[in-house]
Every structure is written in C-alpha cells, then in structure tokens.
Design a protein around this motif. Structure first.
Motif, PDB file in Angstrom:
ATOM      1  N   PRO A  12      25.834  59.125   4.570  1.00 49.18           N
ATOM      2  CA  PRO A  12      24.993  59.567   5.684  1.00 49.18           C
ATOM      3  C   PRO A  12      24.140  58.403   6.202  1.00 49.18           C
ATOM      4  CG  PRO A  12      24.915  61.159   3.896  1.00 49.18           C
ATOM      5  CD  PRO A  12      25.649  59.961   3.380  1.00 49.18           C
ATOM      6  N   GLY A  13      24.078  58.278   7.526  1.00 48.55           N
ATOM      7  CA  GLY A  13      23.276  57.236   8.152  1.00 48.55           C
ATOM      8  C   GLY A  13      23.908  55.856   8.175  1.00 48.55           C
ATOM      9  N   SER A  14      25.111  55.707   7.624  1.00 51.57           N
ATOM     10  CA  SER A  14      25.734  54.374   7.543  1.00 51.57           C
ATOM     11  C   SER A  14      26.648  54.053   8.722  1.00 51.57           C
ATOM     12  CB  SER A  14      26.537  54.230   6.250  1.00 51.57           C
ATOM     13  OG  SER A  14      27.740  54.989   6.301  1.00 51.57           O
ATOM     14  N   VAL A  15      26.946  55.046   9.544  1.00 49.08           N
ATOM     15  CA  VAL A  15      27.931  54.846  10.609  1.00 49.08           C
ATOM     16  C   VAL A  15      27.246  54.398  11.904  1.00 49.08           C
ATOM     17  CG1 VAL A  15      29.749  55.928  11.991  1.00 49.08           C
ATOM     18  CG2 VAL A  15      29.453  56.568   9.589  1.00 49.08           C
ATOM     19  N   GLU A  16      27.737  53.286  12.446  1.00 56.39           N
ATOM     20  CA  GLU A  16      27.309  52.798  13.760  1.00 56.39           C
ATOM     21  C   GLU A  16      28.567  52.575  14.584  1.00 56.39           C
ATOM     22  OE1 GLU A  16      24.752  49.363  13.594  1.00 56.39           O
ATOM     23  OE2 GLU A  16      23.864  50.053  11.712  1.00 56.39           O
ATOM     24  N   MET A  17      28.542  52.993  15.848  1.00 58.92           N
ATOM     25  CA  MET A  17      29.717  52.864  16.718  1.00 58.92           C
ATOM     26  C   MET A  17      29.299  52.488  18.125  1.00 58.92           C
ATOM     27  SD  MET A  17      31.837  56.271  15.708  1.00 58.92           S
ATOM     28  CE  MET A  17      32.919  56.267  14.293  1.00 58.92           C
ATOM     29  N   ASP A  18      29.889  51.427  18.643  1.00 60.58           N
ATOM     30  CA  ASP A  18      29.754  51.033  20.040  1.00 60.58           C
ATOM     31  C   ASP A  18      31.172  51.077  20.607  1.00 60.58           C
ATOM     32  OD1 ASP A  18      29.179  49.978  22.498  1.00 60.58           O
ATOM     33  OD2 ASP A  18      28.597  47.999  21.763  1.00 60.58           O
ATOM     34  N   VAL A  19      31.590  52.275  21.022  1.00 54.63           N
ATOM     35  CA  VAL A  19      32.989  52.552  21.343  1.00 54.63           C
ATOM     36  C   VAL A  19      33.335  52.030  22.741  1.00 54.63           C
ATOM     37  CG1 VAL A  19      34.808  54.302  21.429  1.00 54.63           C
ATOM     38  CG2 VAL A  19      32.879  54.581  19.857  1.00 54.63           C
ATOM     39  N   ARG A  20      33.683  50.754  22.790  1.00 55.19           N
ATOM     40  CA  ARG A  20      34.146  50.071  24.003  1.00 55.19           C
ATOM     41  C   ARG A  20      34.866  48.823  23.527  1.00 55.19           C
ATOM     42  NH1 ARG A  20      30.768  45.663  24.873  1.00 55.19           N
ATOM     43  NH2 ARG A  20      28.897  45.767  23.605  1.00 55.19           N
ATOM     44  N   PRO A  21      35.773  48.285  24.300  1.00 52.26           N
ATOM     45  CA  PRO A  21      36.462  47.064  23.873  1.00 52.26           C
ATOM     46  C   PRO A  21      35.449  45.971  23.537  1.00 52.26           C
ATOM     47  CG  PRO A  21      37.569  47.997  25.773  1.00 52.26           C
ATOM     48  CD  PRO A  21      36.283  48.767  25.590  1.00 52.26           C
ATOM     49  N   GLY A  22      35.552  45.438  22.327  1.00 59.49           N
ATOM     50  CA  GLY A  22      34.624  44.424  21.845  1.00 59.49           C
ATOM     51  C   GLY A  22      33.410  44.984  21.141  1.00 59.49           C
ATOM     52  N   GLY A  23      33.183  46.304  21.250  1.00 62.89           N
ATOM     53  CA  GLY A  23      32.051  46.932  20.571  1.00 62.89           C
ATOM     54  C   GLY A  23      32.284  46.967  19.067  1.00 62.89           C
ATOM     55  N   ILE A  24      31.204  46.942  18.304  1.00 60.25           N
ATOM     56  CA  ILE A  24      31.330  46.922  16.845  1.00 60.25           C
ATOM     57  C   ILE A  24      31.214  48.322  16.254  1.00 60.25           C
ATOM     58  CG2 ILE A  24      30.463  44.553  16.660  1.00 60.25           C
ATOM     59  CD1 ILE A  24      27.859  45.976  15.482  1.00 60.25           C
ATOM     60  N   TRP A  25      31.707  48.447  15.036  1.00 58.88           N
ATOM     61  CA  TRP A  25      31.518  49.660  14.257  1.00 58.88           C
ATOM     62  C   TRP A  25      31.196  49.254  12.822  1.00 58.88           C
ATOM     63  CZ3 TRP A  25      34.502  50.439   9.988  1.00 58.88           C
ATOM     64  CH2 TRP A  25      35.705  49.763   9.923  1.00 58.88           C
TER      65      TRP A  25
ATOM     66  N   PHE B 237      31.631  51.221  -0.356  1.00 51.85           N
ATOM     67  CA  PHE B 237      32.286  50.072   0.231  1.00 51.85           C
ATOM     68  C   PHE B 237      31.885  49.950   1.694  1.00 51.85           C
ATOM     69  CE2 PHE B 237      34.913  51.236  -3.336  1.00 51.85           C
ATOM     70  CZ  PHE B 237      35.151  50.011  -3.937  1.00 51.85           C
ATOM     71  N   PRO B 238      31.112  48.909   2.036  1.00 48.96           N
ATOM     72  CA  PRO B 238      30.774  48.723   3.446  1.00 48.96           C
ATOM     73  C   PRO B 238      31.978  48.197   4.218  1.00 48.96           C
ATOM     74  CG  PRO B 238      29.762  47.005   2.104  1.00 48.96           C
ATOM     75  CD  PRO B 238      30.473  47.945   1.174  1.00 48.96           C
ATOM     76  N   LEU B 239      32.221  48.799   5.374  1.00 46.42           N
ATOM     77  CA  LEU B 239      33.313  48.388   6.253  1.00 46.42           C
ATOM     78  C   LEU B 239      32.730  48.008   7.604  1.00 46.42           C
ATOM     79  CD1 LEU B 239      35.813  51.296   5.492  1.00 46.42           C
ATOM     80  CD2 LEU B 239      35.813  49.006   4.501  1.00 46.42           C
ATOM     81  N   THR B 240      33.333  47.009   8.250  1.00 48.97           N
ATOM     82  CA  THR B 240      32.901  46.579   9.573  1.00 48.97           C
ATOM     83  C   THR B 240      34.123  46.258  10.409  1.00 48.97           C
ATOM     84  OG1 THR B 240      32.750  44.256   8.923  1.00 48.97           O
ATOM     85  CG2 THR B 240      30.739  45.579   8.710  1.00 48.97           C
ATOM     86  N   GLY B 241      33.917  46.199  11.704  1.00 49.30           N
ATOM     87  CA  GLY B 241      35.003  45.828  12.591  1.00 49.30           C
ATOM     88  C   GLY B 241      34.587  45.957  14.041  1.00 49.30           C
ATOM     89  N   SER B 242      35.590  45.995  14.905  1.00 48.51           N
ATOM     90  CA  SER B 242      35.340  46.112  16.338  1.00 48.51           C
ATOM     91  C   SER B 242      36.441  46.961  16.974  1.00 48.51           C
ATOM     92  CB  SER B 242      35.289  44.733  16.992  1.00 48.51           C
ATOM     93  OG  SER B 242      36.524  44.076  16.825  1.00 48.51           O
ATOM     94  N   TYR B 243      36.163  47.412  18.179  1.00 52.01           N
ATOM     95  CA  TYR B 243      37.149  48.163  18.945  1.00 52.01           C
ATOM     96  C   TYR B 243      37.922  47.174  19.814  1.00 52.01           C
ATOM     97  CZ  TYR B 243      34.633  52.215  17.356  1.00 52.01           C
ATOM     98  OH  TYR B 243      34.055  53.161  16.562  1.00 52.01           O
ATOM     99  N   LEU B 244      39.242  47.144  19.655  1.00 46.67           N
ATOM    100  CA  LEU B 244      40.080  46.217  20.396  1.00 46.67           C
ATOM    101  C   LEU B 244      40.566  46.825  21.712  1.00 46.67           C
ATOM    102  CD1 LEU B 244      42.112  44.930  17.338  1.00 46.67           C
ATOM    103  CD2 LEU B 244      40.027  43.960  18.317  1.00 46.67           C
TER     104      LEU B 244
END
Length: 146
Positions: free
Chosen positions: A42-55, A67-74
């Motif tokens: 809970p509270g760990s999810v961040e999303m910027d849902v656009r090309p290049g946005g991070i999650w 397990f912390p996961l990171t990435g971006s929207y392609l």
C-alpha cells in the motif's frame, strides 16, 4: 523497442475478462486500484501513464519479502495498449512488456507479450505475468464497477 523483437525467449499470455476495456485499463493505470490486485505494498505505487512517464511499485511476496520495481511507459494508447519498460539491474535497456486490450462487447481480451534474454528470465517473467493476470481477474470479478 518492441517486446517481441530480437532472438530472445518469448511468451504470450491471453485472458478474457467479463468487463469492458475501460475498467481493465483503469485497473492497470490507477495506482490505488493497481496496488489492490498486483501484490503491491500500500502506498508504493506511482504511475505517470504517458510515453516516457515513470512508474514505481514495491511487490510483496507471499513470504513477506519486498521487491521495489521501477520503469517507464514506452507506448500508451488508452483502453488499447500499454508497453511497459521494466528496469533490470545490470542491463542497460529496460525489459519491455506489451499489454494489449481488445474489447469485444462487454468483454475484454488481454494479451501480454514479452521477450527475454534467457529461458530462465522468460520463465520467471511468464510466472509473474500469470500471477498478475490471476490477481487482475479476481479483482475485477469482485469490483462491482468501482
């Protein structure tokens, strides 16, 4: 970058849900909804849902490990396609996973595709994606449109 390019080891998973694509899309792209079905703390999810946005999300395993996961929207096509890049330690490029949403009346067919560098990576990714689809299916079956 496409998740099916190269000479790697690929998998494809398909699931049909008895909900419209916009509800499936919201479950994948709204942090609080995603956390409820994707095994995220809970509270760990961040999303910027656009090309290049991070999650970001911290996944909690059944034994309590985190397990912390990171990435971006392609690529982002609302209600149709998410291509998600996942950061992998030691790799210069993110690992891409495509999630396609195809609406058929009140139902939505989800297709998840990914290509990995090794058979072991593919098997682990496929197992993780299967768990995600199982969680999503259960969540949306009990969601009552909320």
């Amino acid at each position: 970058m496409t998740p099916m390019s190269g000479t790697g080891f690929s998998y494809t998973l398909t699931r049909t849900l008895d909900v419209p694509a916009d509800r499936v899309w919201q479950a994948w792209t709204t942090p609080d909804r995603y956390a409820r079905w994707a095994y995220a703390a809970p509270g760990s999810v961040e999303m910027d849902v656009r090309p290049g946005g991070i999650w970001k999300a911290t996944v909690v395993t059944p034994d309590g490990g985190e397990f912390p996961l990171t990435g971006s929207y392609l690529e982002v096509e609302p209600d149709r396609l998410l291509v998600i890049g996942m950061d992998v330690p030691g790799k210069p490029e993110p690992q891409a996973m495509a999630v396609e949403f195809a609406e058929d009346g009140p139902r939505t067919r989800i297709v998840v595709r990914q290509t990995c560098d090794t058979a072991d990576e593919r098997d682990m990714a496929e197992q993780g994606s299967t768990m995600l689809l199982d969680g999503l299916t259960t969540f949306l079956a009990g969601d009552a449109g909320n």
